[in-house]
Scaffold this motif. Structure first.
Motif, PDB file in Angstrom:
ATOM      1  N   GLU A 113       0.825  -1.212   0.000  1.00  0.00           N
ATOM      2  CA  GLU A 113       0.000   0.000   0.000  1.00  0.00           C
ATOM      3  C   GLU A 113       0.858   1.260   0.000  1.00  0.00           C
ATOM      4  OE1 GLU A 113      -2.858   0.045   3.182  1.00  0.00           O
ATOM      5  OE2 GLU A 113      -3.603  -1.946   2.647  1.00  0.00           O
ATOM      6  N   GLU A 114       1.970   1.212   0.723  1.00  0.00           N
ATOM      7  CA  GLU A 114       2.856   2.375   0.824  1.00  0.00           C
ATOM      8  C   GLU A 114       3.789   2.507  -0.380  1.00  0.00           C
ATOM      9  OE1 GLU A 114       4.770   1.737   4.601  1.00  0.00           O
ATOM     10  OE2 GLU A 114       3.077   2.602   5.711  1.00  0.00           O
ATOM     11  N   GLY A 115       3.740   1.522  -1.286  1.00  0.00           N
ATOM     12  CA  GLY A 115       4.569   1.564  -2.483  1.00  0.00           C
ATOM     13  C   GLY A 115       6.024   1.201  -2.228  1.00  0.00           C
ATOM     14  N   ASP A 116       6.307   0.588  -1.095  1.00  0.00           N
ATOM     15  CA  ASP A 116       7.674   0.202  -0.742  1.00  0.00           C
ATOM     16  C   ASP A 116       7.931  -1.210  -1.272  1.00  0.00           C
ATOM     17  OD1 ASP A 116      10.140  -0.347   0.390  1.00  0.00           O
ATOM     18  OD2 ASP A 116       9.622   0.530   2.353  1.00  0.00           O
ATOM     19  N   GLU A 117       8.288  -1.280  -2.553  1.00  0.00           N
ATOM     20  CA  GLU A 117       8.454  -2.578  -3.210  1.00  0.00           C
ATOM     21  C   GLU A 117       9.551  -3.425  -2.581  1.00  0.00           C
ATOM     22  OE1 GLU A 117       8.616  -2.566  -7.494  1.00  0.00           O
ATOM     23  OE2 GLU A 117       7.266  -0.841  -7.582  1.00  0.00           O
ATOM     24  N   GLU A 118      10.654  -2.796  -2.196  1.00  0.00           N
ATOM     25  CA  GLU A 118      11.760  -3.545  -1.608  1.00  0.00           C
ATOM     26  C   GLU A 118      11.343  -4.178  -0.278  1.00  0.00           C
ATOM     27  OE1 GLU A 118      16.265  -2.769  -0.016  1.00  0.00           O
ATOM     28  OE2 GLU A 118      15.589  -1.675  -1.792  1.00  0.00           O
ATOM     29  N   LYS A 119      10.667  -3.397   0.554  1.00  0.00           N
ATOM     30  CA  LYS A 119      10.204  -3.948   1.834  1.00  0.00           C
ATOM     31  C   LYS A 119       9.169  -5.040   1.595  1.00  0.00           C
ATOM     32  CE  LYS A 119       8.236  -2.861   6.306  1.00  0.00           C
ATOM     33  NZ  LYS A 119       7.706  -1.822   7.198  1.00  0.00           N
ATOM     34  N   ALA A 120       8.251  -4.822   0.659  1.00  0.00           N
ATOM     35  CA  ALA A 120       7.223  -5.821   0.351  1.00  0.00           C
ATOM     36  C   ALA A 120       7.873  -7.127  -0.101  1.00  0.00           C
ATOM     37  CB  ALA A 120       6.267  -5.296  -0.709  1.00  0.00           C
ATOM     38  N   LYS A 121       8.896  -7.010  -0.941  1.00  0.00           N
ATOM     39  CA  LYS A 121       9.601  -8.201  -1.422  1.00  0.00           C
ATOM     40  C   LYS A 121      10.285  -8.928  -0.264  1.00  0.00           C
ATOM     41  CE  LYS A 121      13.234  -9.730  -4.526  1.00  0.00           C
ATOM     42  NZ  LYS A 121      14.349  -9.360  -5.359  1.00  0.00           N
ATOM     43  N   ASP A 122      10.942  -8.177   0.619  1.00  0.00           N
ATOM     44  CA  ASP A 122      11.611  -8.787   1.773  1.00  0.00           C
ATOM     45  C   ASP A 122      10.610  -9.491   2.695  1.00  0.00           C
ATOM     46  OD1 ASP A 122      14.080  -7.912   0.902  1.00  0.00           O
ATOM     47  OD2 ASP A 122      14.145  -6.174   2.254  1.00  0.00           O
ATOM     48  N   VAL A 123       9.496  -8.829   2.961  1.00  0.00           N
ATOM     49  CA  VAL A 123       8.473  -9.402   3.839  1.00  0.00           C
ATOM     50  C   VAL A 123       7.857 -10.636   3.187  1.00  0.00           C
ATOM     51  CG1 VAL A 123       6.270  -8.995   5.003  1.00  0.00           C
ATOM     52  CG2 VAL A 123       8.020  -7.211   4.997  1.00  0.00           C
ATOM     53  N   LEU A 124       7.615 -10.578   1.880  1.00  0.00           N
ATOM     54  CA  LEU A 124       7.048 -11.723   1.166  1.00  0.00           C
ATOM     55  C   LEU A 124       8.008 -12.911   1.204  1.00  0.00           C
ATOM     56  CD1 LEU A 124       4.704 -12.836  -0.458  1.00  0.00           C
ATOM     57  CD2 LEU A 124       5.770 -11.914  -2.514  1.00  0.00           C
ATOM     58  N   GLU A 125       9.297 -12.655   1.033  1.00  0.00           N
ATOM     59  CA  GLU A 125      10.283 -13.739   1.130  1.00  0.00           C
ATOM     60  C   GLU A 125      10.276 -14.355   2.520  1.00  0.00           C
ATOM     61  OE1 GLU A 125      14.084 -12.216  -0.130  1.00  0.00           O
ATOM     62  OE2 GLU A 125      13.437 -12.042  -2.219  1.00  0.00           O
ATOM     63  N   ARG A 126      10.158 -13.513   3.537  1.00  0.00           N
ATOM     64  CA  ARG A 126      10.078 -14.029   4.913  1.00  0.00           C
ATOM     65  C   ARG A 126       8.829 -14.882   5.094  1.00  0.00           C
ATOM     66  NH1 ARG A 126       8.540 -10.747  10.181  1.00  0.00           N
ATOM     67  NH2 ARG A 126       8.579 -12.477  11.638  1.00  0.00           N
ATOM     68  N   LEU A 127       7.702 -14.411   4.556  1.00  0.00           N
ATOM     69  CA  LEU A 127       6.453 -15.148   4.654  1.00  0.00           C
ATOM     70  C   LEU A 127       6.577 -16.506   3.956  1.00  0.00           C
ATOM     71  CD1 LEU A 127       3.477 -15.284   5.505  1.00  0.00           C
ATOM     72  CD2 LEU A 127       2.910 -14.109   3.359  1.00  0.00           C
ATOM     73  N   GLU A 128       7.160 -16.527   2.763  1.00  0.00           N
ATOM     74  CA  GLU A 128       7.347 -17.787   2.035  1.00  0.00           C
ATOM     75  C   GLU A 128       8.199 -18.756   2.855  1.00  0.00           C
ATOM     76  OE1 GLU A 128       9.015 -16.223  -1.569  1.00  0.00           O
ATOM     77  OE2 GLU A 128       7.064 -16.125  -2.562  1.00  0.00           O
ATOM     78  N   HIS A 129       9.260 -18.244   3.442  1.00  0.00           N
ATOM     79  CA  HIS A 129      10.135 -19.079   4.272  1.00  0.00           C
ATOM     80  C   HIS A 129       9.371 -19.626   5.477  1.00  0.00           C
ATOM     81  CE1 HIS A 129      13.729 -20.471   6.310  1.00  0.00           C
ATOM     82  NE2 HIS A 129      13.350 -19.798   7.376  1.00  0.00           N
ATOM     83  N   GLU A 130       8.613 -18.780   6.150  1.00  0.00           N
ATOM     84  CA  GLU A 130       7.847 -19.209   7.327  1.00  0.00           C
ATOM     85  C   GLU A 130       6.793 -20.256   6.958  1.00  0.00           C
ATOM     86  OE1 GLU A 130       8.357 -18.475  10.513  1.00  0.00           O
ATOM     87  OE2 GLU A 130       9.981 -17.064  10.141  1.00  0.00           O
ATOM     88  N   VAL A 131       6.130 -20.075   5.810  1.00  0.00           N
ATOM     89  CA  VAL A 131       5.129 -21.055   5.361  1.00  0.00           C
ATOM     90  C   VAL A 131       5.805 -22.399   5.085  1.00  0.00           C
ATOM     91  CG1 VAL A 131       3.589 -21.652   3.446  1.00  0.00           C
ATOM     92  CG2 VAL A 131       3.431 -19.400   4.516  1.00  0.00           C
TER      93      VAL A 131
END
Length: 103
Positions: free
Chosen positions: A30-48
């Motif tokens: 939502e904030e347009g922070d693509e780098e942070k979104a990518k990092d958080v998504l990678e963390r989520l994928e790892h956690e899943v």
């Protein structure tokens, strides 16, 4: 993120441990922070992936000898042991997510 949410419907439950990571990713998007979104998504994928591995291990520990399936009651006991939500809706969601052959 949307693909993961469709594949792992339990990520939408506020009671699930990974829900906050989903919220963090949505906020970064939502904030347009693509780098942070990518990092958080990678963390989520790892956690899943880690959660799936833990559930597979637990499944193998909780299934009765000579049996390939767990009953709903056995799944509930396993979830309680692991500290996961264990209400009827939680058990049904887990079974829907992992029971690919409908047995």
């Amino acid at each position: 993120l949307k693909e993961m949410q469709l594949r792992y419907k339990y990520l939408a439950f506020p009671s699930h441990g990974l829900y906050q990571i989903v919220q963090d990713c949505e906020l970064a998007i939502e904030e347009g922070d693509e780098e942070k979104a990518k990092d958080v998504l990678e963390r989520l994928e790892h956690e899943v992936e880690m959660e799936a591995s833990m559930l597979t291990t637990a499944f193998n520990l909780f299934k009765p000898p000579g049996q390939e399936d767990l009953s709903e009651k056995e799944v509930r006991i396993m979830l309680e042991y692991l500290g996961f939500p264990k209400e009827e809706e939680d058990v049904e969601t887990l079974l829907d997510a992992v029971d690919i052959d409908g047995d």
